[in-house]
Design an enzyme around this catalytic site. Structure first.
Site, PDB file in Angstrom:
ATOM      1  N   GLU A  60       0.834  -1.215   0.000  1.00 45.68           N
ATOM      2  CA  GLU A  60       0.000   0.000   0.000  1.00 45.68           C
ATOM      3  C   GLU A  60       0.860   1.253   0.000  1.00 45.68           C
ATOM      4  O   GLU A  60       0.532   2.241  -0.645  1.00 45.68           O
ATOM      5  CB  GLU A  60      -0.952   0.000   1.200  1.00 45.68           C
ATOM      6  CG  GLU A  60      -2.032  -1.070   1.128  1.00 45.68           C
ATOM      7  CD  GLU A  60      -1.539  -2.475   1.450  1.00 45.68           C
ATOM      8  OE1 GLU A  60      -0.426  -2.596   2.005  1.00 45.68           O
ATOM      9  OE2 GLU A  60      -2.255  -3.444   1.153  1.00 45.68           O
ATOM     10  N   HIS A 130     -11.522  -5.850   8.753  1.00 43.98           N
ATOM     11  CA  HIS A 130     -12.248  -5.654   7.489  1.00 43.98           C
ATOM     12  C   HIS A 130     -13.485  -4.817   7.755  1.00 43.98           C
ATOM     13  O   HIS A 130     -14.522  -5.046   7.149  1.00 43.98           O
ATOM     14  CB  HIS A 130     -12.637  -6.995   6.851  1.00 43.98           C
ATOM     15  CG  HIS A 130     -11.469  -7.820   6.427  1.00 43.98           C
ATOM     16  ND1 HIS A 130     -10.804  -8.647   7.277  1.00 43.98           N
ATOM     17  CD2 HIS A 130     -10.835  -7.931   5.228  1.00 43.98           C
ATOM     18  CE1 HIS A 130      -9.809  -9.248   6.632  1.00 43.98           C
ATOM     19  NE2 HIS A 130      -9.809  -8.831   5.394  1.00 43.98           N
TER      20      HIS A 130
HETATM   21  C1  TPP Z   1      -1.805  -4.803   4.304  1.00 43.55           C
HETATM   22  C2  TPP Z   1      -2.801  -5.712   3.631  1.00 43.55           C
HETATM   23  N1  TPP Z   1      -3.192  -5.451   2.365  1.00 43.55           N
HETATM   24  C3  TPP Z   1      -4.104  -6.231   1.763  1.00 43.55           C
HETATM   25  C4  TPP Z   1      -4.641  -7.304   2.415  1.00 43.55           C
HETATM   26  C5  TPP Z   1      -5.690  -8.163   1.725  1.00 43.55           C
HETATM   27  N2  TPP Z   1      -5.140  -9.489   1.410  1.00 43.55           N
HETATM   28  C6  TPP Z   1      -5.354 -10.548   2.217  1.00 43.55           C
HETATM   29  S1  TPP Z   1      -4.563 -11.900   1.706  1.00 43.55           S
HETATM   30  C7  TPP Z   1      -3.920 -11.133   0.354  1.00 43.55           C
HETATM   31  C8  TPP Z   1      -2.983 -11.885  -0.556  1.00 43.55           C
HETATM   32  C9  TPP Z   1      -1.809 -12.477   0.172  1.00 43.55           C
HETATM   33  O1  TPP Z   1      -0.963 -13.171  -0.674  1.00 43.55           O
HETATM   34  P1  TPP Z   1       0.333 -13.897  -0.166  1.00 43.55           P
HETATM   35  O2  TPP Z   1       1.046 -13.076   0.856  1.00 43.55           O
HETATM   36  O3  TPP Z   1       1.128 -14.308  -1.344  1.00 43.55           O
HETATM   37  O4  TPP Z   1      -0.190 -15.190   0.619  1.00 43.55           O
HETATM   38  P2  TPP Z   1      -1.128 -16.374   0.091  1.00 43.55           P
HETATM   39  O5  TPP Z   1      -2.542 -15.946   0.260  1.00 43.55           O
HETATM   40  O6  TPP Z   1      -0.759 -16.622  -1.308  1.00 43.55           O
HETATM   41  O7  TPP Z   1      -0.832 -17.540   0.967  1.00 43.55           O
HETATM   42  C10 TPP Z   1      -4.357  -9.801   0.322  1.00 43.55           C
HETATM   43  C11 TPP Z   1      -4.018  -8.850  -0.739  1.00 43.55           C
HETATM   44  C12 TPP Z   1      -4.209  -7.546   3.738  1.00 43.55           C
HETATM   45  N3  TPP Z   1      -4.679  -8.566   4.478  1.00 43.55           N
HETATM   46  N4  TPP Z   1      -3.295  -6.752   4.322  1.00 43.55           N
END
Ligand code: TPP
Lengths: 325, 394
Positions: A60, A130
């Protein structure tokens, strides 16, 4: 006119803005091909290409820092932060950079073309991270505009104005009613003025003031109050900053009473700012203390969400307290 | 005072030398083949048979828990779920290589680590149903576990925040000579956050006994890894920060175990952080709110199914007669029954008393929170039907 839900109205506004001005670019996490986790940016990549609608890496602070640079160059970034709760990693970029760019450069440079869109608020069983309503943190920052639509018609008109406004705008989208709120939305281009409140309903005994997803509760509470013979004037603030002090004070001068509802915690919420200003400007008109119906001063809970949130019943009780003072 | 010369180790050159991606080869540790045989020339890690069977059974259990809870979410019994299907080896085999008292900072796809430490089905359910037996008191969405008893820090949703925190925790362990380390899990998406860069840099400079364990599963929600980073994965970043780095096949329980064991040794003996990048694939949807058919193909998923970590270890164990396939199926059925039975039991448990709304904000609730709660309770007495989960117990 077409019937659209709030998400479709936002999508329509983005299409309009991108068609109208080639400098408009839309980006954020999962925004590209997928169309965003709520699908507000659906099909934009197909229509306008990957260079103008794209996924960013998951950062972000990166998204807003990048958007700041783009905006200062003269492009028109519309950056999405996936949830209002995740805007805080970008807090420094927004508060120290976006907001102060014009001031510190003596007007030579600015981030005026930047619009940041983000869903906010509770009521979706999203718990702690959320559900938050972060408007007050940003309202404490000179240099930003803050806008909150309550329905699809407003969403499109206000978003178009935000994108075209020459100031950075934080555009908070009420996610609880993203799909629930459906209404007539013109397909063509139109704008709604920033900084102007909307008097939703006229009345004589009390002014009810709120924004975004609280508005439905205001109308419901007002209906209950009317049955008890209390006539409510309802105002949708629409813009948190700058806010329409004239419309609010004019109404309070007429009704003599004010109730403000917000989902965010009570302490230092934007309702406090409004209460202080109205108290100063309308002191002699007021017949009772200004009432605030707010979230509690705790982090946002999950299991106790219903208890935590301001709802029509809490507003109704607030109306009675104020009128019977 | 130490004489510092930050140019001392730099070789000079009279040509413009460009170091690009691929210049440094980071190999991927792999010990088990997909058919459960050892890779040619590879040695089984130094681990006893009971541990291997326990790793296998925990992975199997997590897969079953995933299936059942996704179904429960579809039936509207829980609001949300996040599966670790396909990535079980990453969390379970790494946890097995640690001391049970080593601290875990988790993202959200590491239920396997908790299960390996003995977190019960009932405990998982209590959290997912946000009930009064959830140690986090029902404040967070399903899968945000936390357990002091299991040395598992309560999960926070904002991605990446746990990475510098883990460095700090590990520094404290070092200072207090606990003889323990911290492991910090995160996804390749979260590794884009500023917190990742801050955390690794601090851990390296301050010599923190911490393992940074990245699950590179190819996607962050819909965003594929090639739109997440342009470099050589996450491993190459470790080198940039001066952090010792290992890349492993994340679907190979042996490789994950061996790498984590080694990383723990380094962390503890050298007071140094280690970065592990586990290459895997998210076979499930991102969460129950996601539909991956919109952004990836069935073929791609199918290819990864062939590398299933559970089957891979299972085949090895069967060949070594450490696992009887018939008995294994019976055990799996038993696990399914247990999960279902616990689910039925737990879903009837009440949520926390409304008084818990204002606890833990501070050590003691200040006057203004007490006042707000009192007002809320008076309001609820007036409208008990509107707050059915709590109004019966004012
Ligand atoms: C600071 C923040 N931005 C956005 C989100 C929303 N979000 C939750 S999970 C996710 C994707 C995470 O991907 P990754 O770290 O690769 O883990 P995976 O789900 O693939 O195990 C996002 C964008 C969040 N939880 N926290």
């Amino acid at each position: 006119m077409a019937k659209m839900n709030l998400l479709q109205a936002i999508n329509s506004a983005l299409i309009t803005a991108m068609t109208d001005d080639e400098r408009v670019m839309v980006f954020g996490e999962d925004v590209g091909h997928f169309g965003g986790v709520f699908r507000a940016t659906s099909h934009l990549q197909e229509k306008f290409g990957r260079a103008r609608c794209f996924n960013t890496p998951l950062t972000e602070q990166g998204i807003i820092g990048f958007a700041n640079g783009l905006a200062s160059q003269g492009s028109v970034p519309v950056a999405e932060i996936q949830f209002g709760d995740y805007i805080f990693p970008a807090f420094d970029q927004i508060v120290n950079e976006t907001a102060k760019w014009r001031y510190r450069s003596g007007g030579q440079f600015s981030c005026g073309t930047l619009t940041i869109r983000t869903p906010y608020g509770g009521g979706i069983a999203g718990g702690h991270y959320h559900s938050q309503s972060p408007e007050a943190y940003f309202a404490h920052t000179p240099g930003l505009k803050i806008v909150v639509p309550r329905n699809p018609y407003q969403a499109k008109g206000l978003l178009l104005s935000s994108i075209r406004d020459d100031n950075p705008v934080l555009f908070l989208e009420p996610k609880r009613i993203y799909r629930a709120s459906v209404g007539e939305v013109p397909e063509e281009d139109y704008e709604l003025p920033l900084g102007k409140a909307d008097v939703v309903k006229e009345g004589s005994d009390i002014t009810l003031l709120a924004w975004g997803q609280q508005m439905d509760y205001m109308e419901k509470a007002a209906e209950m109050a009317e049955k008890d013979g209390i006539s409510c004037e309802i105002i949708d603030l629409r813009s948190i900053l700058p806010w329409d002090v004239e419309a609010v004070c004019e109404s309070v001068a007429k009704t003599g009473r004010l109730l403000i509802a917000q989902e965010a915690p009570l302490t230092s919420g934007f309702a406090s700012e409004i209460a202080a200003t109205v108290q100063k400007r309308c002191f002699l008109n007021l017949e009772s203390p200004i009432e605030r119906v707010c979230g509690l001063d705790t982090p946002f809970p999950l299991a106790h969400e219903k208890e935590y949130l301001p709802d029509h019943l809490k507003v109704f009780e607030g109306i009675k307290r104020t009128v019977q003072f | 005072m130490k004489d510092r010369n930050h140019l001392a180790d730099i070789k000079s050159s009279h040509k413009v030398s460009i170091i690009e991606k691929g210049t440094v080869d980071i190999p991927m540790l792999q010990l088990l083949n997909a058919d459960g045989t050892l890779v040619k020339g590879a040695k089984k890690p130094d681990v006893d048979d009971d541990t291997l069977v326990k790793i296998y059974k925990t992975m199997r259990y997590i897969r079953i828990l995933d299936e059942r809870m996704i179904a429960a979410q579809r039936q509207g019994r829980i609001s949300f779920y996040l599966a670790s299907t396909g990535e079980e080896a990453a969390s379970v085999a790494s946890a097995a290589a640690l001391d049970n008292k080593d601290m875990i900072f988790s993202q959200y796809r590491e239920q396997g680590a908790l299960a390996y430490r003995g977190y019960t089905t009932e405990a998982f359910m209590n959290q997912m149903f946000s009930n009064e037996k959830d140690p986090n008191k029902g404040r967070q969405m399903p899968i945000h576990y936390g357990s002091k008893e299991h040395a598992f820090m309560t999960i926070s949703s904002p991605l990446g925040t746990q990475i510098p925190q883990a460095a700090g925790y590990a520094y404290g362990q070092k200072m207090q000579k606990e003889g323990k380390i911290t492991i910090c899990y995160f996804g390749e998406g979260a590794a884009s956050e500023g917190d990742f860069h801050a955390g690794l840099n601090m851990a390296a400079v301050l010599n923190c006994p911490c393992i940074f364990f990245c699950r590179n599963n190819g996607y962050a929600i819909s965003t594929p890894a090639d739109e997440q980073f342009a470099g050589d994965g996450i491993a190459s970043r470790g080198l940039g920060y001066g952090v010792k780095t290992i890349r492993v096949d994340g679907n190979d329980a042996f490789a994950v175990y061996a790498a984590t064991k080694k990383a723990r040794e380094i962390a503890l003996e050298e007071n140094a952080p280690v970065l592990i990048e586990a290459m895997s694939y998210r076979l499930a949807a991102h969460s129950t709110s996601d539909d991956p058919t919109g952004y990836r193909s069935k073929d791609e998923e199918e290819r990864w199914r062939q590398k299933d970590p559970i089957q891979r270890l299972g085949k090895y164990l069967s060949a070594k007669k450490l696992l009887d396939e018939e008995q294994d199926e019976k055990d799996a059925e038993q696990m399914r029954q247990t999960v279902l039975a616990e689910l039925k039991k737990v879903e009837k448990t009440d949520v926390c008393h409304i008084d818990e709304l204002i606890t833990d904000v501070y050590d003691k609730a200040p006057w203004h929170l007490q006042e707000q709660l009192d007002e809320l309770k008076a309001h609820m007495k007036k409208y008990p039907d509107a707050y059915p989960n709590t109004s019966g117990r004012l």
